[in-house]
Design a protein around this motif. Structure first.
Motif, PDB file in Angstrom:
ATOM      1  N   PRO A 156      -5.642   4.665  -0.409  1.00 59.93           N
ATOM      2  CA  PRO A 156      -6.085   4.207  -1.732  1.00 59.93           C
ATOM      3  C   PRO A 156      -4.923   3.839  -2.654  1.00 59.93           C
ATOM      4  N   GLU A 157      -3.720   4.348  -2.367  1.00 57.78           N
ATOM      5  CA  GLU A 157      -2.569   4.016  -3.215  1.00 57.78           C
ATOM      6  C   GLU A 157      -2.148   2.557  -3.031  1.00 57.78           C
ATOM      7  N   GLU A 158      -2.426   2.005  -1.859  1.00 60.14           N
ATOM      8  CA  GLU A 158      -1.979   0.648  -1.567  1.00 60.14           C
ATOM      9  C   GLU A 158      -3.105  -0.374  -1.539  1.00 60.14           C
ATOM     10  N   PHE A 159      -4.319   0.068  -1.331  1.00 62.40           N
ATOM     11  CA  PHE A 159      -5.424  -0.858  -1.163  1.00 62.40           C
ATOM     12  C   PHE A 159      -6.608  -0.448  -2.028  1.00 62.40           C
ATOM     13  N   ALA A 185      -8.641   6.824  11.322  1.00 65.64           N
ATOM     14  CA  ALA A 185      -7.523   5.889  11.520  1.00 65.64           C
ATOM     15  C   ALA A 185      -7.587   4.751  10.502  1.00 65.64           C
ATOM     16  N   ILE A 186      -8.778   4.239  10.257  1.00 62.95           N
ATOM     17  CA  ILE A 186      -8.935   3.157   9.267  1.00 62.95           C
ATOM     18  C   ILE A 186      -8.576   3.667   7.882  1.00 62.95           C
ATOM     19  N   ARG A 187      -9.046   4.849   7.533  1.00 64.03           N
ATOM     20  CA  ARG A 187      -8.739   5.407   6.200  1.00 64.03           C
ATOM     21  C   ARG A 187      -7.237   5.638   6.023  1.00 64.03           C
ATOM     22  N   GLN A 188      -6.560   6.054   7.088  1.00 59.50           N
ATOM     23  CA  GLN A 188      -5.117   6.287   6.997  1.00 59.50           C
ATOM     24  C   GLN A 188      -4.333   4.980   6.948  1.00 59.50           C
ATOM     25  N   GLU A 189      -4.838   3.975   7.639  1.00 54.48           N
ATOM     26  CA  GLU A 189      -4.144   2.680   7.668  1.00 54.48           C
ATOM     27  C   GLU A 189      -4.245   1.965   6.325  1.00 54.48           C
ATOM     28  N   TYR A 190      -5.307   2.221   5.583  1.00 53.05           N
ATOM     29  CA  TYR A 190      -5.524   1.581   4.290  1.00 53.05           C
ATOM     30  C   TYR A 190      -5.680   2.636   3.200  1.00 53.05           C
TER      31      TYR A 190
END
Length: 195
Positions: free
Chosen positions: A168-171, A161-166
Motif C-alpha cells: 500500500p505504500e507504493e500502490f 504474494a500479490i499483496r506483498q508485490e503491491y
C-alpha cells in the motif's frame, strides 16, 4: 483346516484361504453353510491384512480358538466407557482388577513382557481402545478439515504474494486488499498439523 505358521505374508495367507475355500465350498450342501464359510473367510481377510494381524491370529490359534472371544470381551468392555471420563485411568484400573484373569490370559496370548504384565498396562490398553472408539469419527472429520486447509493454502499463497508485490505504500490498492483473508485464523490455528 488351515495350518498357521509364523512367517506367512498377508498375500500368501490370502492365497491359502482362497485355495481352501475353493476346496471346501463344493462339499457344503446348504446355502447357510456356504454363507457362514464365506463370512469366516471375509473375517480372516480383514484380520490378516497386515503382518500384525497374522501374528495375532497365529498366537490366538496357538493358545486355543476359543480365546478369540477375549478380544470381543475387551472390545465390549472398552465400549462401556463411551460416555465416561476417559482421561482418568482409575475407572479402567477397577475394570482390569475385576477381570484380572481374563487380562492375564490375554497378556500371555499377545506376549506382554513380564515386566509390563500388570494391571496398569491393561488399563492403558483399555483407555487407548476407548479413546480410539470415541474419537474415530471426530478424527476423520479433523483429517477432512486438514485436507480442505491444504487445498485452501493453494489459493492463499498467491493472494499473499500479490499483496506483498503491491504494498500500500507504493500502490493504490482496492479496498478488498485491506480486508481480512477469510479462513486465515482457522488456517493459522491448524497450520502445524497440515504438514
Amino acid at each position: 483346516m488351515i495350518y498357521y505358521k509364523k512367517n506367512y505374508t498377508p498375500e500368501e495367507f490370502k492365497e491359502l484361504i482362497e485355495h481352501k475355500l475353493t476346496n471346501i465350498v463344493p462339499q457344503i450342501k446348504s446355502d447357510d453353510g456356504k454363507a457362514a464359510i464365506q463370512s469366516y473367510v471375509n473375517s480372516l481377510e480383514i484380520v490378516c491384512k497386515d503382518q500384525l494381524g497374522l501374528k495375532l491370529l497365529y498366537l490366538f490359534k496357538q493358545y486355543d480358538l476359543s480365546n478369540f472371544a477375549l478380544l470381543r470381551t475387551v472390545g465390549d468392555i472398552a465400549d462401556t466407557f463411551y460416555d465416561k471420563n476417559l482421561e482418568s485411568i482409575k475407572e479402567f484400573m477397577v475394570i482390569v482388577q475385576v477381570n484380572a484373569d481374563m487380562f492375564l490370559k490375554l497378556g500371555q496370548i499377545i506376549q506382554v513382557p513380564n515386566i509390563k504384565n500388570k494391571p496398569e498396562t491393561y488399563a492403558l490398553m483399555l483407555q487407548y481402545i476407548a479413546l480410539k472408539n470415541r474419537y474415530a469419527k471426530s478424527f476423520g472429520q479433523f483429517q477432512s478439515l486438514l485436507g480442505l486447509l491444504k487445498d485452501w493454502e493453494k489459493f492463499y499463497n498467491p493472494l499473499i504474494a500479490i499483496r506483498q508485490e503491491y504494498p500500500p505504500e507504493e500502490f493504490k490498492q482496492p479496498l478488498i486488499f485491506n480486508e481480512e483473508i477469510p479462513g486465515l485464523a482457522i488456517y493459522n490455528k491448524y497450520e502445524s498439523y497440515i504438514n
